[in-house]
Design a protein around this motif. Structure first.
Motif, PDB file in Angstrom:
ATOM      1  N   VAL A   8       3.093  -2.777  -9.776  1.00  0.00           N
ATOM      2  CA  VAL A   8       2.946  -1.987  -8.553  1.00  0.00           C
ATOM      3  C   VAL A   8       3.979  -2.439  -7.518  1.00  0.00           C
ATOM      4  N   GLY A   9       4.674  -1.466  -6.941  1.00  0.00           N
ATOM      5  CA  GLY A   9       5.679  -1.733  -5.920  1.00  0.00           C
ATOM      6  C   GLY A   9       7.092  -1.817  -6.450  1.00  0.00           C
ATOM      7  N   ASP A  10       7.256  -1.897  -7.769  1.00  0.00           N
ATOM      8  CA  ASP A  10       8.598  -1.989  -8.353  1.00  0.00           C
ATOM      9  C   ASP A  10       9.316  -0.640  -8.279  1.00  0.00           C
ATOM     10  N   LEU A  11      10.630  -0.700  -8.082  1.00  0.00           N
ATOM     11  CA  LEU A  11      11.489   0.480  -8.184  1.00  0.00           C
ATOM     12  C   LEU A  11      11.906   0.584  -9.640  1.00  0.00           C
ATOM     13  N   VAL A  12      11.658   1.740 -10.249  1.00  0.00           N
ATOM     14  CA  VAL A  12      11.925   1.923 -11.677  1.00  0.00           C
ATOM     15  C   VAL A  12      12.705   3.206 -11.919  1.00  0.00           C
ATOM     16  N   ARG A  13      13.243   3.328 -13.127  1.00  0.00           N
ATOM     17  CA  ARG A  13      13.791   4.594 -13.623  1.00  0.00           C
ATOM     18  C   ARG A  13      12.916   4.967 -14.817  1.00  0.00           C
ATOM     19  N   ASP A  14      12.384   6.186 -14.791  1.00  0.00           N
ATOM     20  CA  ASP A  14      11.501   6.593 -15.888  1.00  0.00           C
ATOM     21  C   ASP A  14      12.298   7.150 -17.061  1.00  0.00           C
ATOM     22  N   GLY A  15      11.602   7.548 -18.087  1.00  0.00           N
ATOM     23  CA  GLY A  15      12.247   8.034 -19.303  1.00  0.00           C
ATOM     24  C   GLY A  15      13.056   9.303 -19.124  1.00  0.00           C
ATOM     25  N   THR A  16      12.821  10.037 -18.021  1.00  0.00           N
ATOM     26  CA  THR A  16      13.574  11.264 -17.754  1.00  0.00           C
ATOM     27  C   THR A  16      14.750  11.020 -16.814  1.00  0.00           C
ATOM     28  N   GLY A  17      14.915   9.759 -16.366  1.00  0.00           N
ATOM     29  CA  GLY A  17      16.027   9.432 -15.476  1.00  0.00           C
ATOM     30  C   GLY A  17      15.694   9.465 -14.002  1.00  0.00           C
ATOM     31  N   ARG A  18      14.446   9.796 -13.651  1.00  0.00           N
ATOM     32  CA  ARG A  18      14.053   9.824 -12.242  1.00  0.00           C
ATOM     33  C   ARG A  18      13.752   8.417 -11.745  1.00  0.00           C
ATOM     34  N   GLU A  19      14.209   8.112 -10.533  1.00  0.00           N
ATOM     35  CA  GLU A  19      13.851   6.848  -9.901  1.00  0.00           C
ATOM     36  C   GLU A  19      12.505   7.027  -9.217  1.00  0.00           C
ATOM     37  N   ALA A  20      11.709   5.954  -9.214  1.00  0.00           N
ATOM     38  CA  ALA A  20      10.356   6.031  -8.667  1.00  0.00           C
ATOM     39  C   ALA A  20       9.874   4.657  -8.252  1.00  0.00           C
ATOM     40  N   ILE A  21       8.825   4.661  -7.442  1.00  0.00           N
ATOM     41  CA  ILE A  21       8.087   3.452  -7.101  1.00  0.00           C
ATOM     42  C   ILE A  21       6.760   3.521  -7.843  1.00  0.00           C
ATOM     43  N   VAL A  22       6.369   2.411  -8.473  1.00  0.00           N
ATOM     44  CA  VAL A  22       5.064   2.349  -9.134  1.00  0.00           C
ATOM     45  C   VAL A  22       4.021   2.157  -8.032  1.00  0.00           C
ATOM     46  N   THR A  23       3.055   3.093  -7.936  1.00  0.00           N
ATOM     47  CA  THR A  23       2.043   3.003  -6.885  1.00  0.00           C
ATOM     48  C   THR A  23       0.700   2.496  -7.387  1.00  0.00           C
ATOM     49  N   ASP A  24       0.458   2.611  -8.682  1.00  0.00           N
ATOM     50  CA  ASP A  24      -0.834   2.197  -9.221  1.00  0.00           C
ATOM     51  C   ASP A  24      -0.708   2.035 -10.728  1.00  0.00           C
ATOM     52  N   ILE A  25      -1.556   1.203 -11.280  1.00  0.00           N
ATOM     53  CA  ILE A  25      -1.692   1.085 -12.731  1.00  0.00           C
ATOM     54  C   ILE A  25      -3.180   1.235 -13.007  1.00  0.00           C
ATOM     55  N   LYS A  26      -3.557   2.349 -13.623  1.00  0.00           N
ATOM     56  CA  LYS A  26      -4.958   2.672 -13.859  1.00  0.00           C
ATOM     57  C   LYS A  26      -5.428   2.089 -15.181  1.00  0.00           C
ATOM     58  N   GLN A  27      -6.348   1.158 -15.094  1.00  0.00           N
ATOM     59  CA  GLN A  27      -6.983   0.527 -16.253  1.00  0.00           C
ATOM     60  C   GLN A  27      -5.973  -0.028 -17.249  1.00  0.00           C
ATOM     61  N   GLY A  28      -4.780  -0.414 -16.770  1.00  0.00           N
ATOM     62  CA  GLY A  28      -3.757  -0.992 -17.634  1.00  0.00           C
ATOM     63  C   GLY A  28      -3.165  -0.012 -18.630  1.00  0.00           C
ATOM     64  N   LYS A  29      -3.440   1.302 -18.451  1.00  0.00           N
ATOM     65  CA  LYS A  29      -2.991   2.300 -19.416  1.00  0.00           C
ATOM     66  C   LYS A  29      -2.084   3.366 -18.828  1.00  0.00           C
ATOM     67  N   THR A  30      -2.242   3.654 -17.543  1.00  0.00           N
ATOM     68  CA  THR A  30      -1.504   4.753 -16.920  1.00  0.00           C
ATOM     69  C   THR A  30      -0.785   4.250 -15.682  1.00  0.00           C
ATOM     70  N   TRP A  31       0.530   4.416 -15.654  1.00  0.00           N
ATOM     71  CA  TRP A  31       1.346   4.011 -14.513  1.00  0.00           C
ATOM     72  C   TRP A  31       1.550   5.235 -13.627  1.00  0.00           C
ATOM     73  N   VAL A  32       1.200   5.121 -12.344  1.00  0.00           N
ATOM     74  CA  VAL A  32       1.357   6.214 -11.383  1.00  0.00           C
ATOM     75  C   VAL A  32       2.651   5.972 -10.612  1.00  0.00           C
ATOM     76  N   LEU A  33       3.478   7.011 -10.521  1.00  0.00           N
ATOM     77  CA  LEU A  33       4.804   6.908  -9.912  1.00  0.00           C
ATOM     78  C   LEU A  33       4.945   7.914  -8.777  1.00  0.00           C
ATOM     79  N   ARG A  34       5.784   7.573  -7.808  1.00  0.00           N
ATOM     80  CA  ARG A  34       6.133   8.489  -6.726  1.00  0.00           C
ATOM     81  C   ARG A  34       7.609   8.345  -6.444  1.00  0.00           C
TER      82      ARG A  34
END
Length: 69
Positions: A8-34
């Motif tokens: 959470v809080g990291d700046l990432v590039r997703d598999g489609t090339g979009r840059e995002a901030i990780v806002t949440d990790i739900k139950q260790g299975k789903t990463w929420v990005l904005r």
């Protein structure tokens, strides 16, 4: 992915090339990005954290934004 898994809080590039901030990790299975800027309510999710490439950890991103680096 670069080194460690995105947290959470990291700046990432997703598999489609979009840059995002990780806002949440739900139950260790789903990463929420904005988008790193702009409309903060636009979010998307991934269940493949290995597709996220960490560009900048939260700690370094916040230090940079405060002008500490």
């Amino acid at each position: 992915m670069s080194g460690a898994r995105a947290e959470v809080g990291d700046l990432v590039r997703d598999g489609t090339g979009r840059e995002a901030i990780v806002t949440d990790i739900k139950q260790g299975k789903t990463w929420v990005l904005r988008p790193p800027a702009g409309v903060m309510t636009r979010q998307w999710e991934t269940e493949d954290p290995d597709s996220l490439h960490v560009l900048e950890t939260r700690m370094f991103r916040l230090a940079r934004e405060r002008g500490e680096q």
